[in-house]
Design a protein around this motif. Sequence first.
Motif, PDB file in Angstrom:
ATOM      1  N   GLU A  65       0.804  -1.211   0.000  1.00  0.00           N
ATOM      2  CA  GLU A  65       0.000   0.000   0.000  1.00  0.00           C
ATOM      3  C   GLU A  65       0.845   1.274   0.000  1.00  0.00           C
ATOM      4  O   GLU A  65       0.308   2.354  -0.185  1.00  0.00           O
ATOM      5  CB  GLU A  65      -0.960   0.000   1.180  1.00  0.00           C
ATOM      6  CG  GLU A  65      -2.033  -1.060   1.035  1.00  0.00           C
ATOM      7  CD  GLU A  65      -3.048  -1.040   2.139  1.00  0.00           C
ATOM      8  OE1 GLU A  65      -2.880  -0.266   3.107  1.00  0.00           O
ATOM      9  OE2 GLU A  65      -4.022  -1.792   2.036  1.00  0.00           O
ATOM     10  N   THR A 110       3.924   3.584  -1.658  1.00  0.00           N
ATOM     11  CA  THR A 110       4.695   3.754  -2.882  1.00  0.00           C
ATOM     12  C   THR A 110       6.182   3.777  -2.563  1.00  0.00           C
ATOM     13  O   THR A 110       6.585   4.056  -1.430  1.00  0.00           O
ATOM     14  CB  THR A 110       4.298   5.056  -3.602  1.00  0.00           C
ATOM     15  OG1 THR A 110       4.516   6.151  -2.727  1.00  0.00           O
ATOM     16  CG2 THR A 110       2.857   4.999  -4.052  1.00  0.00           C
ATOM     17  N   CYS A 155       0.190  -2.562  -9.894  1.00  0.00           N
ATOM     18  CA  CYS A 155       0.316  -1.273  -9.221  1.00  0.00           C
ATOM     19  C   CYS A 155       0.436  -1.476  -7.720  1.00  0.00           C
ATOM     20  O   CYS A 155       0.097  -2.526  -7.192  1.00  0.00           O
ATOM     21  CB  CYS A 155      -0.850  -0.347  -9.556  1.00  0.00           C
ATOM     22  SG  CYS A 155      -2.459  -0.861  -8.916  1.00  0.00           S
ATOM     23  N   ARG A 156       0.961  -0.460  -7.087  1.00  0.00           N
ATOM     24  CA  ARG A 156       1.033  -0.456  -5.632  1.00  0.00           C
ATOM     25  C   ARG A 156       0.684   0.941  -5.145  1.00  0.00           C
ATOM     26  O   ARG A 156       0.978   1.921  -5.796  1.00  0.00           O
ATOM     27  CB  ARG A 156       2.382  -0.951  -5.124  1.00  0.00           C
ATOM     28  CG  ARG A 156       3.531   0.010  -5.251  1.00  0.00           C
ATOM     29  CD  ARG A 156       4.853  -0.560  -4.777  1.00  0.00           C
ATOM     30  NE  ARG A 156       4.947  -0.574  -3.345  1.00  0.00           N
ATOM     31  CZ  ARG A 156       5.752  -1.392  -2.660  1.00  0.00           C
ATOM     32  NH1 ARG A 156       6.512  -2.254  -3.284  1.00  0.00           N
ATOM     33  NH2 ARG A 156       5.787  -1.343  -1.358  1.00  0.00           N
ATOM     34  N   ARG A 166      -6.321   2.904  -6.651  1.00  0.00           N
ATOM     35  CA  ARG A 166      -6.368   2.217  -7.941  1.00  0.00           C
ATOM     36  C   ARG A 166      -5.554   2.964  -8.995  1.00  0.00           C
ATOM     37  O   ARG A 166      -5.336   4.159  -8.881  1.00  0.00           O
ATOM     38  CB  ARG A 166      -7.799   2.139  -8.444  1.00  0.00           C
ATOM     39  CG  ARG A 166      -8.731   1.484  -7.503  1.00  0.00           C
ATOM     40  CD  ARG A 166     -10.116   1.546  -8.071  1.00  0.00           C
ATOM     41  NE  ARG A 166     -11.059   1.644  -6.973  1.00  0.00           N
ATOM     42  CZ  ARG A 166     -12.347   1.731  -7.126  1.00  0.00           C
ATOM     43  NH1 ARG A 166     -12.854   1.766  -8.315  1.00  0.00           N
ATOM     44  NH2 ARG A 166     -13.137   1.798  -6.094  1.00  0.00           N
ATOM     45  N   CYS A 185      -4.825  -1.375  -6.336  1.00  0.00           N
ATOM     46  CA  CYS A 185      -3.400  -1.533  -6.064  1.00  0.00           C
ATOM     47  C   CYS A 185      -3.142  -2.711  -5.130  1.00  0.00           C
ATOM     48  O   CYS A 185      -4.032  -3.173  -4.431  1.00  0.00           O
ATOM     49  CB  CYS A 185      -2.812  -0.252  -5.507  1.00  0.00           C
ATOM     50  SG  CYS A 185      -2.615   0.986  -6.808  1.00  0.00           S
ATOM     51  N   SER A 231      -3.690   7.810 -12.148  1.00  0.00           N
ATOM     52  CA  SER A 231      -4.169   7.539 -10.798  1.00  0.00           C
ATOM     53  C   SER A 231      -4.645   8.831 -10.150  1.00  0.00           C
ATOM     54  O   SER A 231      -4.106   9.904 -10.410  1.00  0.00           O
ATOM     55  CB  SER A 231      -3.041   6.931  -9.956  1.00  0.00           C
ATOM     56  OG  SER A 231      -3.492   6.665  -8.655  1.00  0.00           O
ATOM     57  N   ALA A 255       0.797   6.558  -6.617  1.00  0.00           N
ATOM     58  CA  ALA A 255       0.852   5.122  -6.888  1.00  0.00           C
ATOM     59  C   ALA A 255       2.101   4.786  -7.702  1.00  0.00           C
ATOM     60  O   ALA A 255       2.680   5.650  -8.354  1.00  0.00           O
ATOM     61  CB  ALA A 255      -0.391   4.686  -7.664  1.00  0.00           C
ATOM     62  N   PHE A 296       3.355   2.024 -10.744  1.00  0.00           N
ATOM     63  CA  PHE A 296       2.825   1.154 -11.771  1.00  0.00           C
ATOM     64  C   PHE A 296       3.973   0.382 -12.403  1.00  0.00           C
ATOM     65  O   PHE A 296       5.131   0.797 -12.352  1.00  0.00           O
ATOM     66  CB  PHE A 296       2.084   1.951 -12.853  1.00  0.00           C
ATOM     67  CG  PHE A 296       3.002   2.804 -13.689  1.00  0.00           C
ATOM     68  CD1 PHE A 296       3.580   2.298 -14.853  1.00  0.00           C
ATOM     69  CD2 PHE A 296       3.312   4.098 -13.309  1.00  0.00           C
ATOM     70  CE1 PHE A 296       4.440   3.072 -15.625  1.00  0.00           C
ATOM     71  CE2 PHE A 296       4.167   4.881 -14.077  1.00  0.00           C
ATOM     72  CZ  PHE A 296       4.733   4.361 -15.235  1.00  0.00           C
TER      73      PHE A 296
END
Length: 176
Positions: free
Chosen positions: A62, A64, A117-118, A122, A141, A163, A167, A169
């Motif tokens: 969760e 980045t 993604c993280r 989303r 994510c 996003s 985030a 990607f």
Amino acid sequence: MGSNAARSVMARRLARAAVVLLIALCGSLSGCEYTDDGDGSPEAAPTASAGNVVLPPDPELEQTVTGEALQEWATAALPESQGKSFYSSSGYLNAGESKSEQTVQLPGGTYAVTLACRGTRRVMFAVKVGEAELVDLTLGCANARVNVVQLETDAVLSITVGSRSEANFAYRVSKL
């Protein structure tokens, strides 16, 4: 072996197994997409997209990352494919930002487009050939997804990611 290394190995094994399963079944799989109902808790929603595989979410993803940690995550998040990798990219998105990139010229054939993604929310992914949209996906994510696309002729894919919140990607285009 530390717990982070064990999780990384397990994630790679799960991802490889998903790709192998995808290739073996040639599109007869259905997936499950995670959506957010607004209160911050993910909710599973079945999808009817045959040929796509949803890999299991990792709640530790969760936050980045940047630099070397971003590259390590992208490598772990994108399962190795059976075919030749033609293009891959990863990066960081600020809140409300989108980025567009184009692949190299791809020969006609069947490709796996792996998206990951993280972050806390989303990321929107759009994959197009010219004006024709091949993938239009909003991915929760801490997930990765493999989409199978067929190119009838040589083509260049346009890939846009965006996003509403910060985030990371990553994506890879591999020939099957």
